[in-house]
Design a protein around this motif. Structure first.
Motif, PDB file in Angstrom:
ATOM      1  N   PHE A  78      54.402 -61.201  11.131  1.00 15.06           N
ATOM      2  CA  PHE A  78      53.806 -59.997  10.764  1.00 15.06           C
ATOM      3  C   PHE A  78      52.506 -59.955  10.720  1.00 15.06           C
ATOM      4  O   PHE A  78      51.787 -60.848   9.892  1.00 15.06           O
ATOM      5  N   ALA A  79      51.877 -59.427  11.642  1.00 11.75           N
ATOM      6  CA  ALA A  79      50.288 -59.431  11.627  1.00 11.75           C
ATOM      7  C   ALA A  79      49.803 -57.786  11.876  1.00 11.75           C
ATOM      8  O   ALA A  79      49.201 -57.322  12.693  1.00 11.75           O
ATOM      9  N   ALA A  80      50.138 -56.936  11.029  1.00 13.14           N
ATOM     10  CA  ALA A  80      49.843 -55.457  11.329  1.00 13.14           C
ATOM     11  C   ALA A  80      49.319 -55.193   9.830  1.00 13.14           C
ATOM     12  O   ALA A  80      48.567 -55.467   9.429  1.00 13.14           O
ATOM     13  N   THR A  81      50.024 -54.022   9.334  1.00 13.33           N
ATOM     14  CA  THR A  81      49.415 -53.548   7.962  1.00 13.33           C
ATOM     15  C   THR A  81      50.439 -54.005   6.764  1.00 13.33           C
ATOM     16  O   THR A  81      51.492 -54.242   7.028  1.00 13.33           O
ATOM     17  N   TRP A 106      52.658 -59.462   0.353  1.00 14.47           N
ATOM     18  CA  TRP A 106      53.497 -60.419  -0.723  1.00 14.47           C
ATOM     19  C   TRP A 106      52.772 -61.882  -1.225  1.00 14.47           C
ATOM     20  O   TRP A 106      53.504 -62.803  -1.941  1.00 14.47           O
ATOM     21  N   ARG A 107      51.482 -61.962  -0.820  1.00 12.14           N
ATOM     22  CA  ARG A 107      50.843 -63.244  -1.235  1.00 12.14           C
ATOM     23  C   ARG A 107      50.846 -63.559  -2.751  1.00 12.14           C
ATOM     24  O   ARG A 107      51.240 -64.759  -3.202  1.00 12.14           O
ATOM     25  N   MET A 108      50.833 -62.575  -3.665  1.00  5.56           N
ATOM     26  CA  MET A 108      50.856 -62.859  -5.298  1.00  5.56           C
ATOM     27  C   MET A 108      52.320 -62.981  -5.928  1.00  5.56           C
ATOM     28  O   MET A 108      52.349 -62.822  -6.778  1.00  5.56           O
ATOM     29  N   ASN A 323      38.131 -67.105  11.818  1.00  3.00           N
ATOM     30  CA  ASN A 323      39.243 -66.251  10.910  1.00  3.00           C
ATOM     31  C   ASN A 323      40.320 -65.901  11.606  1.00  3.00           C
ATOM     32  O   ASN A 323      41.276 -65.675  10.828  1.00  3.00           O
ATOM     33  N   LEU A 324      40.303 -65.738  12.939  1.00  3.05           N
ATOM     34  CA  LEU A 324      41.373 -65.495  13.906  1.00  3.05           C
ATOM     35  C   LEU A 324      42.603 -66.512  14.014  1.00  3.05           C
ATOM     36  O   LEU A 324      43.572 -66.406  14.207  1.00  3.05           O
ATOM     37  N   ARG A 325      41.782 -67.655  14.010  1.00  2.00           N
ATOM     38  CA  ARG A 325      42.759 -69.002  14.581  1.00  2.00           C
ATOM     39  C   ARG A 325      43.299 -69.568  13.135  1.00  2.00           C
ATOM     40  O   ARG A 325      43.982 -69.211  12.451  1.00  2.00           O
ATOM     41  N   GLY A 327      42.017 -69.079  10.306  1.00  2.00           N
ATOM     42  CA  GLY A 327      42.185 -68.274   9.181  1.00  2.00           C
ATOM     43  C   GLY A 327      43.231 -67.080   9.208  1.00  2.00           C
ATOM     44  O   GLY A 327      43.421 -66.452   8.403  1.00  2.00           O
ATOM     45  N   ALA A 328      43.892 -67.286  10.382  1.00  3.41           N
ATOM     46  CA  ALA A 328      45.291 -66.251  10.416  1.00  3.41           C
ATOM     47  C   ALA A 328      46.341 -66.858  11.486  1.00  3.41           C
ATOM     48  O   ALA A 328      47.188 -67.572  10.978  1.00  3.41           O
ATOM     49  N   ALA A 329      46.158 -66.880  12.589  1.00  3.17           N
ATOM     50  CA  ALA A 329      47.218 -67.076  13.712  1.00  3.17           C
ATOM     51  C   ALA A 329      47.614 -68.588  13.519  1.00  3.17           C
ATOM     52  O   ALA A 329      48.926 -69.015  13.273  1.00  3.17           O
TER      53      ALA A 329
HETATM   54  N1  LIG Z   1      41.292 -60.152  11.662  1.00 10.90           N
HETATM   55  C1  LIG Z   1      41.630 -61.200  10.871  1.00 10.90           C
HETATM   56  O1  LIG Z   1      40.668 -62.093  10.737  1.00 10.90           O
HETATM   57  C2  LIG Z   1      42.723 -61.175   9.797  1.00 10.90           C
HETATM   58  C3  LIG Z   1      42.783 -62.603   9.369  1.00 10.90           C
HETATM   59  C4  LIG Z   1      43.782 -62.743   8.068  1.00 10.90           C
HETATM   60  C5  LIG Z   1      44.569 -61.791   7.945  1.00 10.90           C
HETATM   61  N2  LIG Z   1      44.568 -60.657   8.733  1.00 10.90           N
HETATM   62  C6  LIG Z   1      45.459 -59.574   8.651  1.00 10.90           C
HETATM   63  O2  LIG Z   1      46.438 -59.545   9.559  1.00 10.90           O
HETATM   64  C7  LIG Z   1      46.687 -58.172   9.814  1.00 10.90           C
HETATM   65  C8  LIG Z   1      46.470 -57.791  11.279  1.00 10.90           C
HETATM   66  O3  LIG Z   1      45.076 -57.732  11.284  1.00 10.90           O
HETATM   67  P1  LIG Z   1      44.236 -57.583  12.990  1.00 10.90           P
HETATM   68  O4  LIG Z   1      42.787 -58.004  12.536  1.00 10.90           O
HETATM   69  O5  LIG Z   1      44.982 -58.184  13.883  1.00 10.90           O
HETATM   70  O6  LIG Z   1      44.351 -55.921  12.994  1.00 10.90           O
HETATM   71  P2  LIG Z   1      44.179 -55.075  14.183  1.00 10.90           P
HETATM   72  O7  LIG Z   1      43.287 -55.558  15.220  1.00 10.90           O
HETATM   73  O8  LIG Z   1      43.729 -53.724  13.698  1.00 10.90           O
HETATM   74  O9  LIG Z   1      45.705 -54.931  14.548  1.00 10.90           O
HETATM   75  C9  LIG Z   1      46.564 -53.970  14.019  1.00 10.90           C
HETATM   76  C10 LIG Z   1      48.055 -54.457  14.520  1.00 10.90           C
HETATM   77  O10 LIG Z   1      48.918 -53.575  13.637  1.00 10.90           O
HETATM   78  C11 LIG Z   1      49.576 -52.535  14.473  1.00 10.90           C
HETATM   79  N3  LIG Z   1      50.017 -51.431  13.630  1.00 10.90           N
HETATM   80  C12 LIG Z   1      49.300 -50.781  12.868  1.00 10.90           C
HETATM   81  N4  LIG Z   1      50.224 -49.834  12.358  1.00 10.90           N
HETATM   82  C13 LIG Z   1      51.232 -50.261  12.639  1.00 10.90           C
HETATM   83  C14 LIG Z   1      52.571 -49.156  12.390  1.00 10.90           C
HETATM   84  N5  LIG Z   1      52.332 -48.143  11.638  1.00 10.90           N
HETATM   85  N6  LIG Z   1      53.574 -49.949  13.035  1.00 10.90           N
HETATM   86  C15 LIG Z   1      53.659 -50.912  13.857  1.00 10.90           C
HETATM   87  N7  LIG Z   1      52.232 -51.710  14.067  1.00 10.90           N
HETATM   88  C16 LIG Z   1      51.330 -51.105  13.487  1.00 10.90           C
HETATM   89  C17 LIG Z   1      48.843 -52.281  15.675  1.00 10.90           C
HETATM   90  O11 LIG Z   1      49.531 -51.664  16.489  1.00 10.90           O
HETATM   91  P3  LIG Z   1      48.899 -50.671  17.509  1.00 10.90           P
HETATM   92  O12 LIG Z   1      47.992 -51.394  18.601  1.00 10.90           O
HETATM   93  O13 LIG Z   1      50.020 -50.110  18.105  1.00 10.90           O
HETATM   94  O14 LIG Z   1      48.058 -49.580  16.676  1.00 10.90           O
HETATM   95  C18 LIG Z   1      48.249 -53.704  15.950  1.00 10.90           C
HETATM   96  O15 LIG Z   1      48.884 -54.334  16.640  1.00 10.90           O
HETATM   97  C19 LIG Z   1      46.332 -57.419   8.685  1.00 10.90           C
HETATM   98  O16 LIG Z   1      47.230 -57.274   7.745  1.00 10.90           O
HETATM   99  C20 LIG Z   1      45.087 -58.278   8.256  1.00 10.90           C
HETATM  100  O17 LIG Z   1      44.761 -57.840   6.970  1.00 10.90           O
HETATM  101  C21 LIG Z   1      43.773 -60.487   9.693  1.00 10.90           C
END
Ligand SMILES: NC(=O)c1ccc[n+]([C@@H]2O[C@H](COP(=O)([O-])OP(=O)(O)OC[C@H]3O[C@@H](n4cnc5c(N)ncnc54)[C@H](OP(=O)(O)O)[C@@H]3O)[C@@H](O)[C@H]2O)c1
Length: 345
Positions: A78-81, A106-108, A323-325, A327-329
């Motif tokens: 899951f990498a959405a909202t 879910w982190r805490m 942060n994207l590698r 830090g996340a993926a």
């Molecule tokens: N960016 C970072 O460095 C980072 C690091 C650690 C954790 N995170 C966490 O990872 C998650 C994703 O972050 P991101 O930076 O990749 O955000 P992003 O670039 O804004 O991408 C958001 C993704 O979520 C999808 N999405 C949004 N609303 C949705 C819905 N109602 N139903 C289905 N899909 C939905 C979007 O799909 P659409 O394209 O269709 O809108 C898009 O694929 C977040 O929870 C964020 O807090 C991010």
């Protein structure tokens, strides 16, 4: 000899948020690391239905994320909202999948392991279907703290982060570029994602202020609570300020660390360099120190500027992470690999 991961039977993998910054990086990392993906199902919002994404040279149609999509799926990233993870992660688990969640939701939760595989892989043994991946800022900071904790114990940490715009998602990244272009045309930058212009600026706020948090931002509170949970140090003193800077990729942090036992800068450097995933880049005489540009596109956490505080036994250090590698993926994919290695998937 084939590893447990490379010889694992191919898995059916779904990726929620496949069109986002973290989602597209997960696709890259899965392919790079040759993760055993049999079928890949890219999911996003209805807005993205009909789009296609490339994975290992194949065009895949993006589908809307909904419960029925998880039928027959083994593993879901899951990498959405956060609200989507809250709603759909249990649906995926009910259908037999294991979930690795990048959101804050879910982190805490006490039932949910919060894992950086180099630090606390054993926490995965307790998983009940959902595993949380820490915040991108916490991952870099915890990776720099854990080697010092193992070498000399930790008493107190004061941390100031300098966080890239991509940490706030694709729209935030695009806002920096649009503002830089506007400034180049001598136009006023327009801020919609961030509360003020980020181009040619520095904002002492990441995410938002919560009235219950006494002047701290939600990002700062995540850094406090997640660091304690991952390091298994529920009482660790962490004081933090999180700052957004106009850097596209790569979070930096300045840390002042007080250990329980004496630790010289030399010993600290050795402990850091010996830790998997961490590399020391520190040569003041030659102006060598780690920067966000050095980590962008890579998986290492770099640490430099290791020095003793002028008025105490504490140590200063400077840490950077993509942060994207990591830090996340990458951290998420490493969690999946560790699940396979431990026979938990
Ligand atoms: N960016 C970072 O460095 C980072 C690091 C650690 C954790 N995170 C966490 O990872 C998650 C994703 O972050 P991101 O930076 O990749 O955000 P992003 O670039 O804004 O991408 C958001 C993704 O979520 C999808 N999405 C949004 N609303 C949705 C819905 N109602 N139903 C289905 N899909 C939905 C979007 O799909 P659409 O394209 O269709 O809108 C898009 O694929 C977040 O929870 C964020 O807090 C991010």
């Amino acid at each position: 000899m084939a590893s447990a991961v490379s010889s694992h039977p191919p898995l059916s993998v779904a990726l929620v948020g496949a069109t986002g910054l973290v989602g597209e990086t997960i696709l890259e990392v899965l392919a790079e690391r040759d993760f055993p993906v049999g079928r890949l199902l890219p999911l996003a919002s209805r807005r993205s239905s009909g789009r296609t994404l490339r994975f290992r040279g194949e065009e895949l149609a993006v589908r809307e994320a909904e419960p029925a999509a998880f039928e027959g799926v083994d593993l879901v990233f899951f990498a959405a909202t956060g609200s989507l993870s809250k709603e759909l992660a249990p649906e995926a688990v009910t259908r037999g999948a294991v979930v690795i969640d990048k959101s804050n939701t879910w982190r805490m939760d006490e039932r949910v392991p919060l894992v950086i595989p180099e630090i606390n892989p054993a926490a995965l043994e307790e998983h009940e279907g959902i595993i949380a991946c820490p915040n991108c800022t916490t991952i870099g900071v915890a990776m720099a703290l854990e080697p010092l904790r193992r070498a000399a114990g930790l008493r107190r940490v004061v941390v100031t982060t300098l966080q890239a715009t991509s940490g706030a998602g694709r729209e935030a990244s695009e806002e920096l570029e649009a503002q830089l272009a506007a400034l180049a045309r001598n136009e006023e930058p327009v801020a919609t994602v961030f509360p003020s212009p980020i181009a040619h600026n520095v904002l002492p706020l990441c995410e938002r202020f919560d009235p219950d948090d006494d002047g701290y931002s939600t990002e700062e509170m995540k850094l406090l609570h997640e660091t304690r949970k991952i390091l298994g140090e529920p009482d660790l003193d962490v004081s933090m300020t999180c700052v957004r800077v106009p850097v596209p990729v790569g979070h930096s942090a300045s840390l002042l660390v007080e250990c329980e036992r004496a630790l010289s800068p030399e010993k600290a450097r050795r402990a850091l360099d010996a830790f998997p995933g961490v590399r020391v880049v520190d040569d003041c005489a030659r102006n060598v120190f780690p920067t966000p540009r050095d980590v962008a596109g890579g998986d290492e956490v770099l640490v430099g500027r290791v020095r003793r505080d002028l008025t105490s036994e504490r140590l200063w250090l400077w840490q950077v992470v993509d942060n994207l590698r990591k830090g996340a993926a990458t951290n998420g994919v490493q969690i999946a690999e560790t699940l396979i290695e431990r026979g938990l998937l």
